[in-house]
Design a protein around this motif. Structure first.
Motif: not given
Length: 670
Positions: A150-172
């Motif tokens: 996710v490029r761009g703020p994700g703080a509304a869901l993930w909180g502080a420090n998700a300022v410029n983006g969120v990367i989530n590595i999802v395993t099988k």
């Protein structure tokens, strides 16, 4: 930097080869383990990180991108930072053999502090340094289902420090990895071996795995070995049970390794003779994560997730350890025909410490803190579901930084079939780290013409302020049948209270010994405005050939406070390239093989005087039998070596990324 004319012609010829091969011959005999997804299937990929609920990626009012399992496998890459090069708008730069700088939309560095990284929803963001220790994230690549960016703020869901983006590595899920697998990568700059076995466990499934990695020394600008090799081993498991209406997942892993990170030598007795500390860094850590999901007959769901994470590192600059306990709950339901609501609460306890050595320490060597969060988001369907408006916010209380509110408002309009327009406005926070508040960094003395040595030190600020971002985005998506798609994003953001280094006048002191002392203390006297665009496109002219590419542009305008005494504040705009692009081609020339070409161009880092570079990777995989495949991997093939980063503010040595080649063998048994 540009590719030479001969190389350009060669690559164009390579990309045009599929046009000369009859498509009927390409599609025959497809092997099941060399699957590829159509453009339509790629647009239908499920995505969870942008809204904390399952959505079609194309329907999300945010700049999102998915690195699929097939793309991970075909890339030939063996580290998470390298894989992130595949995503548009992600800036990846390698310091040396075992250190990376990774950011989104600016502010890159050793500890990029505005990017939140998750593994299966478990945060791996370090509060002590405000960043990610990438060499510690030794996820087995064969088990990754996808990497959501996710490029761009994700703080509304993930909180502080998700300022410029969120990367989530999802395993099988464990049920997708039954049977046995073994993989071996061996090449000029290291080896990686991985084994896995999965099977049934009552009403569920399980897998156990182990991965060993050795990274050889990289090269200095003069071509000499840099003495920065590393090795690690990770062993873990995952188990999944699903008996409607409940699903349960349990996973854990332990990693131990040794690196030579090329820290500067802060020992005043030996620094004049040895620039870097020739000391190995030992690290170890493990985690246990559990997740329970209860689904009601009406589709509403309750999810409870908790993890414990314990780790430590013994570095030449100090001994670091951490303990984290986290519990997070969320509830997702529909309210009437128009409202889709997701909300939740969370609590996290963090205990971290750094026992400094040789001029590197913290004023408060140990800190225990807690974070309490609550969020709520509502997606409202209007005008017959042609318009979706999303309103949400997270409220948090941090015992170190106090309370904060991080709202967002988003809207997506489905204008015409295959077209979507979206807009968003958000506010995000970056809370100060322990280093921001209490760093004590003393460089070894440097001789001067006065006869007195010069000693420079950097101090944290106990009153460090929380950084804020107010951001606006607009996007457009176009699906052209089942053969092509285009995704365009534009953004503008304004930052306040960015960190500066406020220098004091030199002072001559005589205790404990005569010296000239220059001190720089962290401040928050910088504002900045960023703007840019990101364009990503995919095209499948024939079923057996896919071309994907992206172009991004970034510009930062610093606005230093007139009172600042940081000479670098006005030039804080060149730690990331102003532009970068990539082009990737995947061809299935026969049913049992793939041919992959990837070209990455990264513009210069003006602030650090790092030249632009173009990297070309070519990989070919062939299925030798139904169980065994071989891949020849060549990376950076037209460039002997290049530098990717050179931050003089980071107390770390940088090296060159050299041309490399390797061979991969992969066995599967069902």
């Amino acid at each position: 930097m540009t590719i030479t004319t001969s190389v350009t012609r060669w690559l164009l010829a390579l990309l045009l080869v599929p046009m000369l091969i009859p498509s009927s011959g390409l599609a025959q005999g497809t092997a099941p383990d060399l699957s590829r997804m159509s453009i339509e299937e790629l647009m239908n990929i499920e995505f969870t990180s942008a809204s904390r609920k399952v959505q079609r990626a194309a329907d999300i009012a945010a700049a999102v991108f998915v690195i699929t399992h097939d793309a991970i496998r075909r890339s030939g890459m063996t580290t998470i930072p390298d894989l992130l090069r595949l995503a548009p708008g992600v800036e990846v730069a390698q310091f040396n053999s075992n250190k990376w700088a990774v950011s989104v939309r600016g502010f890159n560095g050793l500890n990029s502090n505005k990017l939140l990284v998750l593994v299966d929803g478990r945060t791996v963001y370090s509060r002590i340094f405000s960043g990610v220790l990438w060499d510690a994230e030794d996820v087995m690549l064969d088990d990754i289902d996808r990497i959501e960016v996710v490029r761009g703020p994700g703080a509304a869901l993930w909180g502080a420090n998700a300022v410029n983006g969120v990367i989530n590595i999802v395993t099988k899920a464990a049920g997708e990895t039954t049977g046995a697998l073994a993989r071996l990568d061996s090449g000029r700059f290291g080896e990686q071996a991985a084994v896995r076995y999965g099977g049934a466990l009552g009403t569920g499934s399980y897998r156990v795995y182990s991965q060993a990695t050795r990274r050889a020394q990289s090269l200095t600008a003069q071509g000499a070995d840099a003495n920065d090799g590393s090795h690690s081993i990770t062993t873990g498991f995952r188990a999944d049970w699903a008996t409607q209406p409940d699903a349960l997942m349990l996973e854990g892993a332990f990693t131990a390794g040794q690196t030579r990170p090329l820290w500067l030598n802060f020992n005043p007795q030996t620094a004049a003779l040895e620039q870097f500390a020739n000391v190995a860094s030992d690290g170890q850590g493990g985690y246990l994560l559990g997740r329970w999901i209860h689904t009601r007959p009406n589709g509403a769901s309750l999810q409870v997730q908790s993890f414990v994470d314990i780790g430590g590192r013994q570095e030449s600059v100090g001994n670091y350890d951490r303990r984290t306990v986290d519990i997070d709950t969320q509830y997702h339901t529909a309210l009437g025909a128009r409202h889709d609501v997701v909300g939740g609460i969370g609590y996290r306890f963090i205990d971290e410490g750094l026992a400094g050595i040789s001029g590197f320490s913290l004023a408060t060597p140990r800190d225990s803190s807690s974070l309490t969060t609550a969020f709520l988001q509502d997606e409202i369907q209007l005008f017959g579901s042609r318009l979706a408006v999303t309103l949400g916010s997270q409220v948090q209380y941090d015992t170190d930084s106090g309370a904060g509110v991080q709202p967002t408002a988003r809207a997506m309009w489905k204008a015409l079939p295959g077209q979507r327009v979206w807009v968003a406005a958000s506010r995000a926070l970056r809370t100060p780290s322990l280093a921001d508040r209490g760093l004590q960094l003393i460089y070894p003395p440097v001789p001067t013409s006065t006869g007195l040595p010069l000693v420079a030190r950097v101090l944290g600020n106990p009153a460090a302020a929380t950084e804020t971002l107010v951001d606006a985005e607009v996007g457009y998506r176009l699906e052209i049948g089942s053969t092509a798609s285009v995704d365009v994003t534009g953004y503008m953001g304004h930052y306040k209270h960015l960190v500066t280094r406020e220098r004091s006048d030199p002072v001559v002191q005589f205790v404990p010994s005569p010296e000239i002392l220059v001190t720089a203390q962290f401040g928050n006297l910088l504002e900045a405005t960023t703007r840019g665009f990101e364009i990503a496109a995919q095209w499948a002219p024939i079923p057996a050939w896919t071309v994907a590419g992206s172009v991004t542009a970034f510009h930062l305008t610093p606005q230093p406070d007139p009172a600042t005494r940081d000479p670098g504040a006005a030039t804080e705009d060149g730690s990331v390239p102003r532009g970068q692009w990539q082009l990737r081609s995947t061809l299935f020339p026969a049913g049992r093989g793939t041919l992959n070409v990837a070209i990455f161009h990264v513009g210069p880092l003006e602030q650090f005087q790092v030249a632009a570079y173009t990297r070309t990777d070519i990989n070919a995989e062939w299925r030798l039998t139904d169980r065994l495949s071989a891949m020849a991997v060549s990376q950076n093939i037209f460039d002997a070596s290049h530098a990717e980063f050179a931050d003089v503010r980071a107390p770390l040595g940088t090296t060159e990324v050299a041309r490399s080649a390797s061979l991969r063998l992969r066995w599967t048994f069902r």
